[in-house]
Write a protein that holds these residues in place. Structure first.
Motif, PDB file in Angstrom:
ATOM      1  N   GLU A  37       0.840  -1.199   0.000  1.00  0.00           N
ATOM      2  CA  GLU A  37       0.000   0.000   0.000  1.00  0.00           C
ATOM      3  C   GLU A  37       0.880   1.256   0.000  1.00  0.00           C
ATOM      4  O   GLU A  37       0.618   2.213  -0.711  1.00  0.00           O
ATOM      5  CB  GLU A  37      -0.900  -0.031   1.253  1.00  0.00           C
ATOM      6  CG  GLU A  37      -1.925   1.070   1.337  1.00  0.00           C
ATOM      7  CD  GLU A  37      -2.916   1.072   0.180  1.00  0.00           C
ATOM      8  OE1 GLU A  37      -3.080   0.046  -0.487  1.00  0.00           O
ATOM      9  OE2 GLU A  37      -3.505   2.154  -0.060  1.00  0.00           O
ATOM     10  N   ASN A  41       1.682   4.422  -3.071  1.00  0.00           N
ATOM     11  CA  ASN A  41       1.465   5.842  -2.765  1.00  0.00           C
ATOM     12  C   ASN A  41       2.755   6.606  -2.495  1.00  0.00           C
ATOM     13  O   ASN A  41       2.725   7.701  -1.932  1.00  0.00           O
ATOM     14  CB  ASN A  41       0.537   5.958  -1.542  1.00  0.00           C
ATOM     15  CG  ASN A  41      -0.854   5.482  -1.842  1.00  0.00           C
ATOM     16  OD1 ASN A  41      -1.597   6.167  -2.517  1.00  0.00           O
ATOM     17  ND2 ASN A  41      -1.192   4.290  -1.383  1.00  0.00           N
ATOM     18  N   GLU A 133      -6.254   2.639   7.173  1.00  0.00           N
ATOM     19  CA  GLU A 133      -6.883   3.955   7.401  1.00  0.00           C
ATOM     20  C   GLU A 133      -5.850   4.957   7.896  1.00  0.00           C
ATOM     21  O   GLU A 133      -5.876   6.127   7.523  1.00  0.00           O
ATOM     22  CB  GLU A 133      -8.007   3.843   8.437  1.00  0.00           C
ATOM     23  CG  GLU A 133      -9.293   3.302   7.862  1.00  0.00           C
ATOM     24  CD  GLU A 133     -10.455   3.305   8.856  1.00  0.00           C
ATOM     25  OE1 GLU A 133     -10.251   3.638  10.046  1.00  0.00           O
ATOM     26  OE2 GLU A 133     -11.567   2.968   8.431  1.00  0.00           O
ATOM     27  N   SER A 136      -3.777   6.124   4.942  1.00  0.00           N
ATOM     28  CA  SER A 136      -4.493   7.118   4.123  1.00  0.00           C
ATOM     29  C   SER A 136      -4.609   8.451   4.848  1.00  0.00           C
ATOM     30  O   SER A 136      -4.560   9.506   4.200  1.00  0.00           O
ATOM     31  CB  SER A 136      -5.910   6.718   3.742  1.00  0.00           C
ATOM     32  OG  SER A 136      -6.162   5.423   3.875  1.00  0.00           O
ATOM     33  N   LYS A 140      -3.425  11.850   3.085  1.00  0.00           N
ATOM     34  CA  LYS A 140      -4.323  13.013   2.933  1.00  0.00           C
ATOM     35  C   LYS A 140      -3.710  14.256   3.550  1.00  0.00           C
ATOM     36  O   LYS A 140      -3.742  15.338   2.980  1.00  0.00           O
ATOM     37  CB  LYS A 140      -5.676  12.727   3.594  1.00  0.00           C
ATOM     38  CG  LYS A 140      -6.644  12.071   2.655  1.00  0.00           C
ATOM     39  CD  LYS A 140      -8.039  11.991   3.262  1.00  0.00           C
ATOM     40  CE  LYS A 140      -8.728  10.751   2.725  1.00  0.00           C
ATOM     41  NZ  LYS A 140      -9.490  10.026   3.747  1.00  0.00           N
TER      42      LYS A 140
END
Ligand code: DQA
Length: 155
Positions: A37, A41, A133, A136, A140
């Motif tokens: 993951e 990113n 979570e 992310s 963000k």
């Protein structure tokens, strides 16, 4: 962005440890998914697990030198380690707390987190999803920061 993932006591036993509660994935398998993951990113993830409070405190302090963010599952220490709470409060790196299980629906003593208030956010109850979570959340945050820098540059 470099994120240090810290896992506390007994999480090295995942896969074998109460699988009905914690799932069948081992910590190595969880870390592999998180790593993938991260790669997607452009986030570098580093992993640390210890069953010892002092080693976790040392790792948190060291993060101040190299990490942009910390994801921590303090495990049982969540509920009583003032030393880990103070270590989190002593650094400038943002920290997010995660738990595999719904700590608010289990025994009374698990409903208390002494570390939560010094963390930016808490994600729990979603198994490996809680860690995803948290990743992310930091992505963000980074994007918001970048956007802000861009608009500031144009001023
Ligand atoms: C845990 C919850 C804690 O109460 C427990 O002591 C753990 C794991 C979780 O991820 O759900 O070891 O942090």
């Amino acid at each position: 962005m470099k994120i240090q993932v810290i896992n506390g006591p007994n999480l090295n036993m995942l896969g074998k440890r109460e699988p009905k509660l914690y799932g069948k994935l081992t910590l190595t398998e969880i870390n592999r998914v998180l790593m993938e993951e991260g790669k997607k990113n452009n986030v570098e993830l580093l992993f640390f697990q210890s069953n010892h409070e002092g080693a976790i405190v040392d790792c948190i302090h060291d993060c101040n030198e190299y990490a942009d963010a910390i994801i921590i599952n303090p495990a049982a220490y969540t509920h009583y380690s003032i030393a880990i709470r103070d270590a989190i409060a002593s650094i400038s790196v943002p920290v997010v707390e995660v738990h595999l299980t719904k700590i608010d629906e289990r025994e009374e003593f698990r409903k208390i987190s002494v570390t939560k208030d010094v963390c930016k956010a808490q994600f729990y109850g979603k198994g490996i999803g809680s860690y995803l979570e948290a990743i992310s959340y930091f992505i963000k945050q980074q994007n918001t920061l970048k956007k802000k820098e861009n608009t500031d540059d144009k001023k």
